[in-house]
Design a protein around this motif. Structure first.
Motif, PDB file in Angstrom:
ATOM      1  N   LEU A  15     -95.224  97.796 -35.447  1.00 49.04           N
ATOM      2  CA  LEU A  15     -96.172  98.514 -36.300  1.00 49.04           C
ATOM      3  C   LEU A  15     -97.135  99.347 -35.464  1.00 49.04           C
ATOM      4  O   LEU A  15     -97.411 100.503 -35.789  1.00 49.04           O
ATOM      5  CB  LEU A  15     -96.954  97.541 -37.189  1.00 49.04           C
ATOM      6  N   ARG A  16     -97.662  98.765 -34.402  1.00 45.76           N
ATOM      7  CA  ARG A  16     -98.583  99.508 -33.525  1.00 45.76           C
ATOM      8  C   ARG A  16     -97.899 100.750 -32.956  1.00 45.76           C
ATOM      9  O   ARG A  16     -98.503 101.816 -32.868  1.00 45.76           O
ATOM     10  CB  ARG A  16     -99.094  98.618 -32.393  1.00 45.76           C
ATOM     11  N   ALA A  17     -96.628 100.606 -32.571  1.00 45.42           N
ATOM     12  CA  ALA A  17     -95.878 101.739 -32.022  1.00 45.42           C
ATOM     13  C   ALA A  17     -95.719 102.848 -33.051  1.00 45.42           C
ATOM     14  O   ALA A  17     -95.589 104.017 -32.702  1.00 45.42           O
ATOM     15  CB  ALA A  17     -94.505 101.277 -31.533  1.00 45.42           C
ATOM     16  N   ASP A  18     -95.765 102.469 -34.313  1.00 43.62           N
ATOM     17  CA  ASP A  18     -95.648 103.437 -35.402  1.00 43.62           C
ATOM     18  C   ASP A  18     -97.019 103.957 -35.831  1.00 43.62           C
ATOM     19  O   ASP A  18     -97.132 104.679 -36.805  1.00 43.62           O
ATOM     20  CB  ASP A  18     -94.931 102.767 -36.585  1.00 43.62           C
ATOM     21  N   GLY A  19     -98.076 103.533 -35.119  1.00 42.34           N
ATOM     22  CA  GLY A  19     -99.428 103.996 -35.421  1.00 42.34           C
ATOM     23  C   GLY A  19    -100.090 103.257 -36.565  1.00 42.34           C
ATOM     24  O   GLY A  19    -101.085 103.723 -37.120  1.00 42.34           O
ATOM     25  N   VAL A  20     -99.559 102.094 -36.925  1.00 46.03           N
ATOM     26  CA  VAL A  20    -100.105 101.312 -38.040  1.00 46.03           C
ATOM     27  C   VAL A  20    -101.126 100.317 -37.489  1.00 46.03           C
ATOM     28  O   VAL A  20    -100.832  99.586 -36.537  1.00 46.03           O
ATOM     29  CB  VAL A  20     -98.982 100.566 -38.798  1.00 46.03           C
ATOM     30  N   ARG A  21    -102.308 100.290 -38.073  1.00 49.80           N
ATOM     31  CA  ARG A  21    -103.343  99.335 -37.664  1.00 49.80           C
ATOM     32  C   ARG A  21    -102.963  97.934 -38.115  1.00 49.80           C
ATOM     33  O   ARG A  21    -102.432  97.747 -39.202  1.00 49.80           O
ATOM     34  CB  ARG A  21    -104.691  99.690 -38.317  1.00 49.80           C
ATOM     35  N   ILE A  22    -103.260  96.958 -37.282  1.00 51.25           N
ATOM     36  CA  ILE A  22    -102.988  95.566 -37.640  1.00 51.25           C
ATOM     37  C   ILE A  22    -104.277  94.955 -38.188  1.00 51.25           C
ATOM     38  O   ILE A  22    -105.180  94.600 -37.442  1.00 51.25           O
ATOM     39  CB  ILE A  22    -102.479  94.745 -36.431  1.00 51.25           C
TER      40      ILE A  22
END
Length: 143
Positions: A15-22
């Motif tokens: 998800l982080r690699a896709d720019g999604v905040r955790i």
């Protein structure tokens, strides 16, 4: 480190690699998904994630699943007559039996089936790149 923790971290990295905040909500969804031994649908993932964080919304579950699916980290299974179900993609190859009476999904692996599929493809001039086998079954009477 347990497999579930490693899997949750892998999902988070994707998800982080896709720019999604955790967020806390997404962390709860990832934990539930990585610990799932079954094939939950989005509604069931939502129910389980809300046990960890009551603020998890169904929309966040769907957005998170879509991002993970786009990364190839989660597989979506659309078994006939049921909502889409999900499982992490880090599992070894397996096929599925779907109990048409209960909706239960049973994973199985058969070297015999794998060999037969490769043999059939070869006879027809192909190499198997990937496949998915779903058997829709009814349990025999247990008399």
């Amino acid at each position: 480190m347990t497999d579930a923790i490693a899997s949750a971290e892998k999902l988070e990295q994707a998800l982080r690699a896709d720019g999604v905040r955790i967020t806390r909500q997404r962390a709860a969804i990832l934990k539930v998904l990585s610990e799932s031994a079954d094939h939950p649908d989005a509604t069931e993932l939502h129910r389980r994630a809300r046990e960890l964080d009551a603020s998890v919304s169904l929309a966040t579950v769907y957005r998170t699943l879509a991002a993970l699916e786009a990364q190839g980290i989660v597989h979506r299974h659309s078994f006939e007559g049921t909502p889409a179900r999900f499982e992490t993609a880090d599992l070894p190859h397996h096929d599925h039996i779907i109990d048409i009476d209960t909706g239960e999904v049973v994973e199985f692996r058969s070297d015999k089936i794998e060999r037969l599929q490769a043999e059939i493809a070869k006879e027809l001039g192909y190499d198997v790149v990937r496949h998915r086998l779903e058997l829709y079954c009814r349990r025999k009477d247990q008399d």
